[in-house]
Scaffold this motif. Structure first.
Motif, PDB file in Angstrom:
ATOM      1  N   THR A 146       0.829  -1.204   0.000  1.00 19.45           N
ATOM      2  CA  THR A 146       0.000   0.000   0.000  1.00 19.45           C
ATOM      3  C   THR A 146       0.867   1.258   0.000  1.00 19.45           C
ATOM      4  OG1 THR A 146      -1.630  -1.225   1.294  1.00 19.45           O
ATOM      5  CG2 THR A 146      -1.909   1.159   1.162  1.00 19.45           C
ATOM      6  N   SER A 147       1.950   1.220   0.745  1.00 21.63           N
ATOM      7  CA  SER A 147       2.854   2.374   0.768  1.00 21.63           C
ATOM      8  C   SER A 147       4.064   2.164  -0.134  1.00 21.63           C
ATOM      9  CB  SER A 147       3.325   2.664   2.197  1.00 21.63           C
ATOM     10  OG  SER A 147       3.923   1.521   2.766  1.00 21.63           O
ATOM     11  N   LEU A 148       4.542   0.923  -0.220  1.00 27.30           N
ATOM     12  CA  LEU A 148       5.744   0.647  -1.004  1.00 27.30           C
ATOM     13  C   LEU A 148       5.549   0.952  -2.481  1.00 27.30           C
ATOM     14  CD1 LEU A 148       8.631  -0.514  -0.865  1.00 27.30           C
ATOM     15  CD2 LEU A 148       7.646  -2.775  -1.255  1.00 27.30           C
ATOM     16  N   GLY A 149       4.362   0.649  -2.982  1.00 30.07           N
ATOM     17  CA  GLY A 149       4.094   0.894  -4.396  1.00 30.07           C
ATOM     18  C   GLY A 149       3.320   2.149  -4.666  1.00 30.07           C
ATOM     19  N   GLY A 150       3.145   2.999  -3.660  1.00 27.35           N
ATOM     20  CA  GLY A 150       2.340   4.192  -3.841  1.00 27.35           C
ATOM     21  C   GLY A 150       3.057   5.306  -4.575  1.00 27.35           C
ATOM     22  N   LEU A 151       2.300   6.071  -5.326  1.00 27.91           N
ATOM     23  CA  LEU A 151       2.780   7.243  -6.060  1.00 27.91           C
ATOM     24  C   LEU A 151       4.018   6.949  -6.919  1.00 27.91           C
ATOM     25  CD1 LEU A 151       2.078  10.306  -3.758  1.00 27.91           C
ATOM     26  CD2 LEU A 151       0.854   9.508  -5.773  1.00 27.91           C
ATOM     27  N   ASN A 152       5.084   7.740  -6.774  1.00 26.16           N
ATOM     28  CA  ASN A 152       6.206   7.618  -7.702  1.00 26.16           C
ATOM     29  C   ASN A 152       7.082   6.424  -7.334  1.00 26.16           C
ATOM     30  OD1 ASN A 152       7.802   8.252  -9.881  1.00 26.16           O
ATOM     31  ND2 ASN A 152       8.947   9.844  -8.823  1.00 26.16           N
ATOM     32  N   ILE A 153       6.885   5.325  -7.991  1.00 23.90           N
ATOM     33  CA  ILE A 153       7.543   4.073  -7.620  1.00 23.90           C
ATOM     34  C   ILE A 153       9.072   4.181  -7.639  1.00 23.90           C
ATOM     35  CG2 ILE A 153       7.799   1.634  -8.235  1.00 23.90           C
ATOM     36  CD1 ILE A 153       4.922   1.764  -9.299  1.00 23.90           C
ATOM     37  N   PRO A 154       9.710   4.805  -8.638  1.00 24.85           N
ATOM     38  CA  PRO A 154      11.178   4.877  -8.615  1.00 24.85           C
ATOM     39  C   PRO A 154      11.762   5.585  -7.400  1.00 24.85           C
ATOM     40  CG  PRO A 154      10.345   5.399 -10.810  1.00 24.85           C
ATOM     41  CD  PRO A 154       9.153   5.348  -9.896  1.00 24.85           C
ATOM     42  N   ALA A 155      10.950   6.362  -6.696  1.00 22.77           N
ATOM     43  CA  ALA A 155      11.467   7.099  -5.534  1.00 22.77           C
ATOM     44  C   ALA A 155      11.830   6.188  -4.378  1.00 22.77           C
ATOM     45  CB  ALA A 155      10.436   8.135  -5.067  1.00 22.77           C
ATOM     46  N   TRP A 156      11.575   4.887  -4.494  1.00 28.10           N
ATOM     47  CA  TRP A 156      11.919   3.978  -3.394  1.00 28.10           C
ATOM     48  C   TRP A 156      13.408   4.065  -3.053  1.00 28.10           C
ATOM     49  CZ3 TRP A 156      15.668   0.328  -3.487  1.00 28.10           C
ATOM     50  CH2 TRP A 156      16.137  -0.080  -4.727  1.00 28.10           C
ATOM     51  N   SER A 157      14.252   4.240  -4.073  1.00 27.53           N
ATOM     52  CA  SER A 157      15.696   4.241  -3.825  1.00 27.53           C
ATOM     53  C   SER A 157      16.137   5.427  -2.979  1.00 27.53           C
ATOM     54  CB  SER A 157      16.463   4.239  -5.150  1.00 27.53           C
ATOM     55  OG  SER A 157      16.269   5.451  -5.852  1.00 27.53           O
ATOM     56  N   LEU A 158      15.340   6.492  -2.970  1.00 26.88           N
ATOM     57  CA  LEU A 158      15.699   7.667  -2.176  1.00 26.88           C
ATOM     58  C   LEU A 158      15.609   7.385  -0.688  1.00 26.88           C
ATOM     59  CD1 LEU A 158      13.994  10.556  -4.185  1.00 26.88           C
ATOM     60  CD2 LEU A 158      16.226   9.475  -4.525  1.00 26.88           C
ATOM     61  N   CYS A 159      14.782   6.407  -0.301  1.00 24.06           N
ATOM     62  CA  CYS A 159      14.734   6.018   1.119  1.00 24.06           C
ATOM     63  C   CYS A 159      16.096   5.506   1.559  1.00 24.06           C
ATOM     64  CB  CYS A 159      13.687   4.933   1.332  1.00 24.06           C
ATOM     65  SG  CYS A 159      12.008   5.425   0.937  1.00 24.06           S
ATOM     66  N   SER A 160      16.710   4.670   0.728  1.00 24.03           N
ATOM     67  CA  SER A 160      18.042   4.170   1.050  1.00 24.03           C
ATOM     68  C   SER A 160      19.057   5.295   1.043  1.00 24.03           C
ATOM     69  CB  SER A 160      18.446   3.082   0.045  1.00 24.03           C
ATOM     70  OG  SER A 160      17.617   1.941   0.162  1.00 24.03           O
ATOM     71  N   GLU A 161      18.949   6.189   0.063  1.00 26.37           N
ATOM     72  CA  GLU A 161      19.896   7.301  -0.009  1.00 26.37           C
ATOM     73  C   GLU A 161      19.827   8.170   1.239  1.00 26.37           C
ATOM     74  OE1 GLU A 161      22.225   7.991  -2.067  1.00 26.37           O
ATOM     75  OE2 GLU A 161      21.842   6.714  -3.795  1.00 26.37           O
ATOM     76  N   MET A 162      18.632   8.406   1.744  1.00 23.32           N
ATOM     77  CA  MET A 162      18.511   9.217   2.956  1.00 23.32           C
ATOM     78  C   MET A 162      19.194   8.527   4.138  1.00 23.32           C
ATOM     79  SD  MET A 162      17.285  12.063   2.182  1.00 23.32           S
ATOM     80  CE  MET A 162      17.295  12.624   3.888  1.00 23.32           C
ATOM     81  N   LEU A 163      19.069   7.208   4.232  1.00 29.17           N
ATOM     82  CA  LEU A 163      19.789   6.485   5.287  1.00 29.17           C
ATOM     83  C   LEU A 163      21.295   6.628   5.093  1.00 29.17           C
ATOM     84  CD1 LEU A 163      19.847   4.535   7.712  1.00 29.17           C
ATOM     85  CD2 LEU A 163      19.828   2.650   6.051  1.00 29.17           C
ATOM     86  N   PHE A 164      21.750   6.543   3.836  1.00 27.62           N
ATOM     87  CA  PHE A 164      23.182   6.710   3.568  1.00 27.62           C
ATOM     88  C   PHE A 164      23.673   8.048   4.110  1.00 27.62           C
ATOM     89  CE2 PHE A 164      22.526   4.219  -0.673  1.00 27.62           C
ATOM     90  CZ  PHE A 164      22.236   3.076   0.044  1.00 27.62           C
ATOM     91  N   TYR A 165      22.941   9.106   3.802  1.00 28.78           N
ATOM     92  CA  TYR A 165      23.388  10.440   4.175  1.00 28.78           C
ATOM     93  C   TYR A 165      23.271  10.682   5.673  1.00 28.78           C
ATOM     94  CZ  TYR A 165      22.911  11.046  -0.851  1.00 28.78           C
ATOM     95  OH  TYR A 165      23.013  10.896  -2.202  1.00 28.78           O
TER      96      TYR A 165
END
Length: 461
Positions: free
Chosen positions: A164-183
């Motif tokens: 419900t949340s994982l596939g919501g709205l802009n799907i490619p933006a999932w990788s930004l979650c990991s990037e935010m953890l990186f930073y």
């Protein structure tokens, strides 16, 4: 994927993410007498970002353009088998490793965690919010149902395996979650990495890679989910008919159908797939593998300037992904060759070698690759809804739709980069330029390289 390179001065500000400003023209000869400076411009790596973004686009044209009757036909499945998920996943893996590499390469001495994180937020969120706003305008998103849009907007949607949340709205933006953890973790963990003795860096890289392999092996052995070697997108689409996931329609593509937004809770994702591909903590070692490889280059222990053999190793390892379980094919097999390509391209840039990826057009494409990555899905949704819905389209029509989406995504990315990204990330440059003009400390210099011959002068350690 996210925009991971840096366009600021060699003193390593990370507000923006372009590696090319102040670059040496492609026609200039390498100067063997000048030492490569940590934080130097890396135009080839900027150009390479485009190929990674293009790989993601190619995969998404197969998944997110449901044109009928071509979609689901024998021809479609033949193409889907030739373009499995690891095509796009390879692009994401490249960006994760590159992100770690660039964050260390451009690290500013004395930078505070708060300043570093704020610069990265200013880089990531504006373009991301433009893509989200575009989708909200064209999709029937129930704004009163927060689960359909808030996790994606806040970039926390991959922390739990809920479609419900994982596939919501802009799907490619999932990788930004990991990037935010990186930073968020980089400013606090990088001092520990900086303390590793130069002679121990190869061993540290080996240990990090072994950790990644062990992690994915545990997922394969103990996590529930798909264990095969087939196309993960194909496997996911094949189970859509049982109600686990909404099917695509003639008007809306995958995860854009009103039926998707109507669910209060759509169900749990394949746990093994989510852990190995989406879960931010699983991708964190890939980022720090890039950090370690950057240290290897800075220490002078990576001397290779011949790009052909890292590329050959990457091609072979990528070909092998067709024959391993899916959670290994997403990133594990290609990690070390990808790191070798990035390290070699960095050394080539730092020593004045210039190739195709360092040319002006490729650098521009690399500049807009982040916006291209985020805007491609909104563009595909618009094309499906307003141009393809209600029309019978075959293979030729699908190719035309792909070409149209490519052009529109390119235009949208160029506009977002020019009018959203650049004004925000380049505003502080004038004030920094005077401060960053101070001489670079000797400890920040990389070894002197002689690209024109086999002789290279390396510092004694």
């Amino acid at each position: 994927m996210t925009d991971t390179t840096d366009r600021n001065t060699p003193a390593t500000d990370t507000t923006a993410t372009d590696t090319t400003a102040g670059r040496t023209p492609a026609t200039s000869a390498p100067d063997a007498g000048m030492p490569a400076v940590r934080g130097a411009r890396l135009p080839s790596l900027t150009g390479m970002r485009w190929w990674a973004a293009l790989a993601v686009f190619v995969l998404h044209t197969v998944v997110f353009l449901p044109v009928y009757p071509f979609y689901g036909s024998d021809t479609y499945w033949t193409i889907a088998k030739a373009v499995p998920m690891q095509v796009g996943a390879a692009g994401v893996t490249f960006f994760f490793v590159l992100s770690g590499f660039i964050m260390l390469w451009t690290r500013r001495p004395g930078d505070t965690p708060r300043a570093f994180i704020w610069r990265r937020v200013k880089k990531i969120y504006p373009t991301h919010l433009v893509a989200v706003a575009t989708l909200v305008l064209v999709l029937p998103v129930p704004l009163g149902k927060l689960v359909t849009w808030l996790p994606t907007t806040a970039l926390v949607q991959t922390w739990w395996p809920n479609w419900t949340s994982l596939g919501g709205l802009n799907i490619p933006a999932w990788s930004l979650c990991s990037e935010m953890l990186f930073y968020l973790t980089f400013p606090f963990l990088v001092p520990l990495i900086e303390r590793i003795a130069d002679r121990l860096l190869p061993m540290a890289i080996g240990v990090m890679f072994a950790l990644i392999v062990a992690l994915h092996t545990c997922y394969y052995l103990f996590a529930d989910g798909y264990k095969g070697t087939g196309n993960m997108f194909g496997a996911r689409m094949a189970v859509a008919a049982d109600g686990t996931l909404p099917t695509t329609t003639r008007e809306y593509g995958y995860n854009a159908d009103p039926a998707f937004f109507a669910h209060d809770f759509l169900g749990y994702a394949d746990h093994g797939y989510w852990l190995s591909y989406y879960f931010p903590l699983s991708r964190l070692p890939e980022f720090f593998l890039g950090v370690l490889v950057a240290r290897l280059v800075i220490s002078g222990r990576w001397r290779n300037t011949r790009l052909w053999w890292p590329l050959a190793a990457l091609a072979v390892s990528f070909a092998a992904t067709w024959w391993v379980p899916s959670n290994f094919s997403m990133s594990v097999l290609i990690l070390l060759p990808t790191a070798a390509v990035i390290a070699t391209a960095c050394v080539r840039d730092a020593t004045g070698h210039r190739g195709l990826n360092a040319t002006g057009p490729m650098v521009w494409l690399g500049d807009i690759s982040y916006a291209f990555y985020l805007m491609q899905y909104p563009v595909m949704v618009i094309v499906v809804k307003y141009l393809l819905a209600g029309h019978a389209v075959g293979f030729t029509g699908w190719l035309c739709a792909v070409a149209l989406c490519f052009v529109l995504s390119l235009v949208a990315a160029g506009l977002v980069y020019e009018f959203v990204d650049k004004p925000i990330t380049r505003r502080p440059r004038a004030k920094r330029r005077r401060k960053d003009a101070a001489p670079v400390p000797e400890r920040a210099r990389c070894p002197t390289l002689s690209p024109g011959s086999s002789h290279r002068r390396w510092p004694q350690r």
